[in-house]
Motif scaffolding. Sequence first.
Motif, PDB file in Angstrom:
ATOM      1  N   ALA A 470     -53.980 -23.219   9.813  1.00 54.85           N
ATOM      2  CA  ALA A 470     -54.162 -23.924  11.085  1.00 54.85           C
ATOM      3  C   ALA A 470     -53.510 -23.123  12.205  1.00 54.85           C
ATOM      4  CB  ALA A 470     -53.552 -25.320  11.012  1.00 54.85           C
ATOM      5  N   ARG A 471     -53.902 -23.422  13.415  1.00 57.38           N
ATOM      6  CA  ARG A 471     -53.298 -22.833  14.618  1.00 57.38           C
ATOM      7  C   ARG A 471     -52.845 -23.978  15.520  1.00 57.38           C
ATOM      8  NH1 ARG A 471     -57.138 -19.987  15.811  1.00 57.38           N
ATOM      9  NH2 ARG A 471     -56.418 -17.955  15.054  1.00 57.38           N
ATOM     10  N   VAL A 533     -45.401 -22.076  22.504  1.00 57.41           N
ATOM     11  CA  VAL A 533     -45.188 -21.668  21.118  1.00 57.41           C
ATOM     12  C   VAL A 533     -46.537 -21.664  20.420  1.00 57.41           C
ATOM     13  CG1 VAL A 533     -44.236 -22.397  18.890  1.00 57.41           C
ATOM     14  CG2 VAL A 533     -42.793 -22.430  20.924  1.00 57.41           C
ATOM     15  N   VAL A 534     -46.856 -20.565  19.757  1.00 51.77           N
ATOM     16  CA  VAL A 534     -48.099 -20.434  18.998  1.00 51.77           C
ATOM     17  C   VAL A 534     -47.734 -20.247  17.527  1.00 51.77           C
ATOM     18  CG1 VAL A 534     -50.257 -19.162  18.689  1.00 51.77           C
ATOM     19  CG2 VAL A 534     -49.225 -19.365  20.983  1.00 51.77           C
ATOM     20  N   ILE A 535     -48.162 -21.179  16.678  1.00 47.34           N
ATOM     21  CA  ILE A 535     -47.871 -21.122  15.244  1.00 47.34           C
ATOM     22  C   ILE A 535     -49.198 -21.033  14.497  1.00 47.34           C
ATOM     23  CG2 ILE A 535     -46.833 -22.301  13.273  1.00 47.34           C
ATOM     24  CD1 ILE A 535     -44.998 -23.740  15.305  1.00 47.34           C
ATOM     25  N   GLU A 536     -49.351 -19.987  13.687  1.00 51.94           N
ATOM     26  CA  GLU A 536     -50.525 -19.825  12.833  1.00 51.94           C
ATOM     27  C   GLU A 536     -50.062 -19.896  11.389  1.00 51.94           C
ATOM     28  OE1 GLU A 536     -53.232 -17.047  15.795  1.00 51.94           O
ATOM     29  OE2 GLU A 536     -52.129 -16.101  14.130  1.00 51.94           O
ATOM     30  N   THR A 537     -50.582 -20.848  10.636  1.00 45.67           N
ATOM     31  CA  THR A 537     -50.097 -21.077   9.280  1.00 45.67           C
ATOM     32  C   THR A 537     -50.926 -20.292   8.266  1.00 45.67           C
ATOM     33  OG1 THR A 537     -51.463 -23.048   8.867  1.00 45.67           O
ATOM     34  CG2 THR A 537     -49.350 -23.366   9.992  1.00 45.67           C
ATOM     35  N   PRO A 538     -50.356 -20.007   7.087  1.00 45.83           N
ATOM     36  CA  PRO A 538     -51.038 -19.162   6.101  1.00 45.83           C
ATOM     37  C   PRO A 538     -52.287 -19.819   5.519  1.00 45.83           C
ATOM     38  CG  PRO A 538     -48.675 -19.306   5.656  1.00 45.83           C
ATOM     39  CD  PRO A 538     -48.993 -20.352   6.668  1.00 45.83           C
ATOM     40  N   GLY A 539     -53.209 -18.966   5.075  1.00 44.23           N
ATOM     41  CA  GLY A 539     -54.346 -19.437   4.295  1.00 44.23           C
ATOM     42  C   GLY A 539     -54.012 -19.419   2.813  1.00 44.23           C
ATOM     43  N   GLY A 540     -54.824 -20.107   2.022  1.00 39.33           N
ATOM     44  CA  GLY A 540     -54.632 -20.116   0.582  1.00 39.33           C
ATOM     45  C   GLY A 540     -55.326 -18.935  -0.080  1.00 39.33           C
ATOM     46  N   GLY A 541     -54.873 -18.587  -1.274  1.00 43.29           N
ATOM     47  CA  GLY A 541     -55.482 -17.496  -2.016  1.00 43.29           C
ATOM     48  C   GLY A 541     -56.827 -17.889  -2.606  1.00 43.29           C
TER      49      GLY A 541
END
Length: 549
Positions: A470-471, A533-541
């Motif tokens: 997510a962003r 603040v800009v937060i980009e969360t990880p994707g899954g494998g």
Amino acid sequence: MRRGWRDVSTGRSSDAVAEGAAEVVDGVVDGVVADAVTAELFRHRFVALARQMGDMLQRMGLSTNVKERLDFSCALLDAEGRLVVNAPHIPVHLGALGLCVRRVAETVEMGPGDVVITNHPGWGGSHLPDVTLITPVFAAGRRLGYVANRAHHAELGGSRPGSMPPAATCLAEEGVVIAPQHLVRADRADWRSIERLLLSGPYPSRAVTENLADLRAALAANRRGAEQLVALAGQHGAEVVLAQMRDLHALAAREARRALHALGALGSASHRATEHLDDGSPLAVEITVGDGRCRFDFTGSAPVHPGNLNATPAIVRSAVLYILRLLLDRPLPLNEGLMEPVELVIPEGILNPHFPDDPKLAPAVVGGNVETSQRLVDTLLKALGLAACSQGTMNNFLFGAAGFGYYETICGGAGAGPGFAGASAVHTHMTNTRITDPEVLELRYPVVLERFEIRRGSGGQGAHRGGDGARRVLRFTAPVAASFLTQHRTVAPYGVAGGGDGECGRQRVVRRDGRVEELGSIAQTDLEAGDRVVIETPGGGGWGRAESS
């Protein structure tokens, strides 16, 4: 798997009855009448009790963290302090409650009308913002069990607003430490002592009124659970209630052994894996399976962490209990019977630090509960090959100033698995909270939510793709102190069976004059009005090799 009772009057087994018709035949367990239908009904009654506790806590809570984000957990435990059932709340809380209740019961005498409070990691706590209330439940002078809840207080002191200071190196810097003590003794609550405690120490709470309101809600929740358990005993008899708890524990143990037998039949009796935190600290496990038993050995994990990523045996237990639950092919609540065939080996270090009495000498733990717990699940899943890595972080973001602290965890990508793609923008594994509604966020705090969207393409490629992260973009309208506790910013969430890794997360500050500041996995900064603040969360494998076009 059917329950294995036998009717002593007819000699017929539960299997024979089930195969014969819809007939219900009473059996006897420890002299108490029981049958498969009754057991199922009691299981639902126990779960309903825990759900009612959660409903009460949410309704009466004052903080955004409790009322909006639902960052709390409620559970019923048996007379020995073993987890019986949970409401569908937060796994990292629930798996630790049994150990916490048992350790506290060894330290503090609890009688009728008593309630004990603690947040101390040395007594089975997770981190200081998670405050636990424990209530023993009695009927006719006999202890039926315990009800307990654990709720995260978004402000409980510490060197930074939000009580999760990224730079903390000792427990004292993380907030107010509550060693196990009575909040209520013989139905008389001592709120003044708790208020004094919250206002004490080098870093007192910045929101004591909110703390006390949420504690009253937690107390009301435990009272509701205790009333419901006493009512069950009054309706069916204390012996029946106690027997049903024992029976559910035994059922969970049987199911765990069956799942471990199936796992052992797949091949290797030993499964090893090592994952590294973003700072390089290793988390290692060897899982040895045989004869329906399992040994989880965490030898090779890092020594005591110099920062705040230290976990506790209670957190390790939560992660293992969660993984065991994933192995089952039938719906069961998190019950500590699942741990019956399990041996844990947790050497002293990042997963088992020593806690001196002086909080200034005790290790910091606030990131261990939220981040190391997630990375532990990464490691266990990798060892067993059950699924690709999910985002492996709670993406903790905090901000605050004098008089308030705000806390949120942000969703990301789930890992893919054999036969399924990963979900996008969800919470995974050890957390299970909501995020604050934009209207509530902007009404209560000096912030505007400008964007909250799926981070397209961040999931790993594969025959089954990993979920996307997510962003989230927030603009502040007043000065605040901000904190970040995250993982998978430098170490990518792994794919499995040829699947691609998910993309790492990142976070940055865009100052009002346009300057961009990239932030690390664990960081803190001060923000001014107009900063973003800009937060980009990880994707899954991903899982499996993608077919070439």
